[in-house]
Motif scaffolding. Sequence first.
Motif, short mmCIF file in Angstrom:
data_model
loop_
_atom_site.label_atom_id
_atom_site.label_comp_id
_atom_site.label_asym_id
_atom_site.label_seq_id
_atom_site.Cartn_x
_atom_site.Cartn_y
_atom_site.Cartn_z
N ALA A 159 25.42 -93.24 -27.86
CA ALA A 159 25.74 -93.02 -26.44
C ALA A 159 24.50 -93.06 -25.56
O ALA A 159 24.62 -93.23 -24.33
CB ALA A 159 26.45 -91.68 -26.26
N TYR A 198 32.12 -90.86 -30.15
CA TYR A 198 31.84 -91.80 -29.08
C TYR A 198 32.11 -93.20 -29.59
O TYR A 198 31.60 -93.60 -30.64
CB TYR A 198 30.40 -91.70 -28.60
CG TYR A 198 30.05 -92.75 -27.57
CD1 TYR A 198 30.55 -92.66 -26.28
CD2 TYR A 198 29.26 -93.85 -27.90
CE1 TYR A 198 30.28 -93.64 -25.33
CE2 TYR A 198 28.96 -94.82 -26.95
CZ TYR A 198 29.48 -94.72 -25.68
OH TYR A 198 29.21 -95.68 -24.75
N ALA A 249 35.45 -90.71 -25.93
CA ALA A 249 34.41 -89.72 -26.22
C ALA A 249 35.04 -88.35 -26.43
O ALA A 249 36.11 -88.05 -25.89
CB ALA A 249 33.38 -89.65 -25.09
#
Length: 326
Positions: free
Chosen positions: A101, A113, A121
């Motif tokens: 991320a 994620y 997420a």
Amino acid sequence: MRRFTRTLVAAALAATVAAGTAGWASGTSRPPVTGAPAGTGAWLAAGLPDPAGMTPRQVVAFFAGLTPERQRELVRAHPGVVGNLDGAPLALRYAANARTAGARYAGQQVLAYDPRGRGRAVLVYGDLARAAHVAVVVPGSDTDAGHLDGLVRKATALREAAGGRTAVVAWADYTTPEGVGLDAATGELAEAGAARLTGFLAGLAAVNPAEPALFCHSYGSVVCGLAAPAVRATDLVAVASPGMRAENVAALRTGARVWAAKDPTDWIDRVPNVSFAGLGHGTDPTDPVFGARIVPAGDAEGHDGYFAPGTSSLRAFAAIARGDVR
């Protein structure tokens, strides 16, 4: 004729909601992103076990058999898999997702994620491994990896209200509908989301045995309704729900306590509670015939005001999350 009827019902649902939301755009239909985590091909090529064939308990055993150095190697080499593998150690998942991320959620605990599609997420507030109580907030339409502000506000408000022994999970790990359209009126995305929620909660049980309370907002309550028979939870709270694809609490086939909240200013109250030819989500959970326990929500405002600090609904949610309600 059947297709024509479906179109009419969808149009009626969309028109009703749009009238109450100051002109939402009609929705965009997208297929759900499902299947193995991103990077699974490279993981398998390295001779590692197929993530799709492992239960969370098997994942726990797999990582327990690795040295700390080998665990860190997998985080570096395969962050997309480790970060999204239900049952993997929390610290490894947080580290893996920090890599994938990047700065998007800097400083936050990212439990999952996936950048594919609109992105998904899962964020955690509190010490998930040691928490005495766990709450999971399941969002509705227009929530994805790039649009988490509303979900984060709900999760952090609940965490603050519930207190330090409660961990709160902001779970945006399914493909949600965009706007108001056929996806919002049907159950296809909810069915895919329910399967993902079921897997996530099984993985959660592998790292913390506390049964969670689920707080399911708007279309998220459709997801929770479909997942209900397959998950273990103390409470299932339908917030601003268009229906749960069940006629009543008994039809959910859950041992959880079922709650419902809807404030009088919420536009969701103008959505027809119908179920016809696959369209609509059925009985309003706040209808007495549904049989849910009612959460006071008279001082909430609009569709997203239920988690606002100081509201009766948030106080009730916090008590449910802490296990203070019998």
